[in-house]
Design a protein around this motif. Structure first.
Motif, mmCIF file in Angstrom:
data_model
loop_
_atom_site.group_PDB
_atom_site.id
_atom_site.type_symbol
_atom_site.label_atom_id
_atom_site.label_comp_id
_atom_site.label_asym_id
_atom_site.label_seq_id
_atom_site.Cartn_x
_atom_site.Cartn_y
_atom_site.Cartn_z
ATOM 1 N N TYR A 203 78.183 129.451 32.767
ATOM 2 C CA TYR A 203 79.030 130.126 31.777
ATOM 3 C C TYR A 203 78.495 129.879 30.364
ATOM 4 O O TYR A 203 78.419 130.800 29.537
ATOM 5 C CB TYR A 203 80.464 129.618 31.906
ATOM 6 N N GLU A 204 78.088 128.638 30.114
ATOM 7 C CA GLU A 204 77.596 128.307 28.765
ATOM 8 C C GLU A 204 76.305 129.048 28.422
ATOM 9 O O GLU A 204 76.167 129.592 27.326
ATOM 10 C CB GLU A 204 77.402 126.782 28.626
ATOM 11 N N ASN B 155 75.613 131.866 25.500
ATOM 12 C CA ASN B 155 74.526 131.743 24.524
ATOM 13 C C ASN B 155 73.476 132.851 24.669
ATOM 14 O O ASN B 155 72.400 132.761 24.099
ATOM 15 C CB ASN B 155 73.834 130.381 24.680
ATOM 16 N N ASN B 156 73.800 133.855 25.513
ATOM 17 C CA ASN B 156 72.861 134.976 25.755
ATOM 18 C C ASN B 156 71.513 134.530 26.285
ATOM 19 O O ASN B 156 70.475 135.090 25.938
ATOM 20 C CB ASN B 156 72.643 135.796 24.464
#
Lengths: 112, 284
Positions: free
Chosen positions: A101-102, A106-107
């Motif tokens: 998810y993180e 952060n793309n």
């Protein structure tokens, strides 16, 4: 917005499942309500054929806009997901759900 | 008289045995050789002839008629192969997953999934003196071998007399294509090699043939490599060993040139003669 993960469990700390069609669980995170819904997909191991389309259809019913997975779907599943308008991000197969998810936020994940 | 040449493990010598045995049988009989390994037929590298017939083969798949469909979902519930998927207001059909069972089509309350034909491959028949050679080949992109194997068997059953000796070069493994290729035959020859891998897959093949209730015998190819476990296993389980084809560089060289082997190597001819006698005995 709802975000789906292919996982081996139903929590933030669960490992991602790198497979799409034969993933053990589908975990959907609703970031507006901050809640999870999940689907136990383990019965798929008894299916000899068509795991991709079947899992895709289940995913469609759960209504996410984004899918985060590992290796990416095969041809049949990709056809379904494209028609369903679900954006697919790959390369998160060796992470936990939280890490996946993180990096998505952060793309840093590759779009399929 | 129908004989399938099968194996659990791939690359044990099904095609080598099928083509050489066919040629040896043809020295005294009319023989039909059919290559049922439709995903990658290769008997034609060794058996040549004049092309006498060519047929395009089709399988039936459902086509969604949007105008009459009520989106009731019966079709996807009835498809065991997930070849029909309902996605909101549309029905998706995956022809590669379809087994042409007609369930979605027949059980659709509004007849919105009529079956249409889709090309899946070609069947070719060649003639070379005593040998009729039939080869079916799936089109690129087709995933289902079973319908083409079934139609090829139908063709052979119609085209030839029951008494004619027919050799079927089968696909490897123990899954659906092998079942389709062997279920109608009178006898199965299981080709193996004397290695742990060979024995492992031979056991699976034997289990499959037992489940089908087929009589079978074993041919050990590349005899001399590996160990004695295959021989011991066959002995211990009363499985007849019809022949032992020696491991030899000469065989590999002839094979790589697309040549028959038994005509050059008397020790191979003797082993094949034993199999030929066994088959002709079964026939009588």
């Amino acid at each position: 917005m709802k975000i789906a993960f292919t996982t081996k469990g139903t929590e933030w700390n669960s490992d991602m499942d790198p497979r799409f069609g034969r993933t053990e669980f589908i975990l959907v995170y609703d970031d507006e309500k901050d809640e999870f819904t999940s689907f136990d997909n383990r019965a798929i191991e008894n299916e000899a054929h068509g795991a991709g389309p079947k899992t895709s259809q289940k995913l469609f019913e759960m209504g996410p806009k984004v899918l985060i997975t590992g290796n990416g779907p095969g041809g049949n599943a990709a056809t379904v997901l494209e028609k369903a308008g679900i954006k697919i991000y790959i390369g998160a197969g060796q992470m936990t759900v939280k890490e996946a998810y993180e990096v998505y936020k952060n793309n840093e994940l590759k779009e399929f | 008289m129908k004989i399938a040449i099968a194996s659990g493990k791939g690359g044990t010598g099904k095609t080598t045995l099928s083509t050489n045995l066919t040629a040896l049988l043809a020295e005294s009989e009319k023989v039909v050789l059919t290559d049922l390994d439709v995903e990658e037929p290769n008997s034609g590298l060794f058996i040549k002839g004049d092309l006498v017939k060519e047929e395009i083969k089709y399988k039936m798949i459902p086509k969604w008629e949007e105008d009459t469909c009520t989106l009731c979902g019966e079709c996807q519930k009835n498809c065991n192969f997930h070849a029909v998927i309902q996605l909101g207001p549309q029905i998706l059909v995956f022809p590669e997953l379809c087994h042409s069972c007609y369930a979605c089509s027949e059980l659709c309350p509004t007849e919105s999934l009529p079956m249409i034909s889709q090309r899946m491959g070609t069947l070719k028949q060649y003639l070379n003196n005593n040998i009729s050679f039939i080869e079916s080949r799936l089109d690129i992109g087709q995933e289902q071998a079973v319908p083409l194997i079934a139609q090829t068997n139908e063709f052979v059953n119609k085209a030839f007399n029951k008494k004619t000796v027919k050799i079927f070069d089968s696909p490897p493994g123990t899954s659906c294509p092998v079942i389709e290729a062997t279920k109608g035959v009178d006898f199965v020859i299981l080709v193996t090699e004397p290695t742990p891998f060979g024995l492992h897959d031979l056991k699976l093949a034997v289990e499959t043939m037992n489940a089908l209730g087929k009589p079978y015998g074993v041919v050990i190819n590349r005899y001399g490599i590996g160990n004695n476990d295959v021989v011991d296993h066959c002995k211990g389980n009363s499985i007849p060993v019809l022949a032992k084809i020696p491991n030899s560089r000469n065989i590999a060289e002839l094979y790589s040139k697309g040549k028959l082997i038994y005509t050059e190597l008397p020790e191979v001819k003797q082993e094949l003669q034993n199999i030929k006698n066994y088959i002709l005995n079964l026939k009588n």
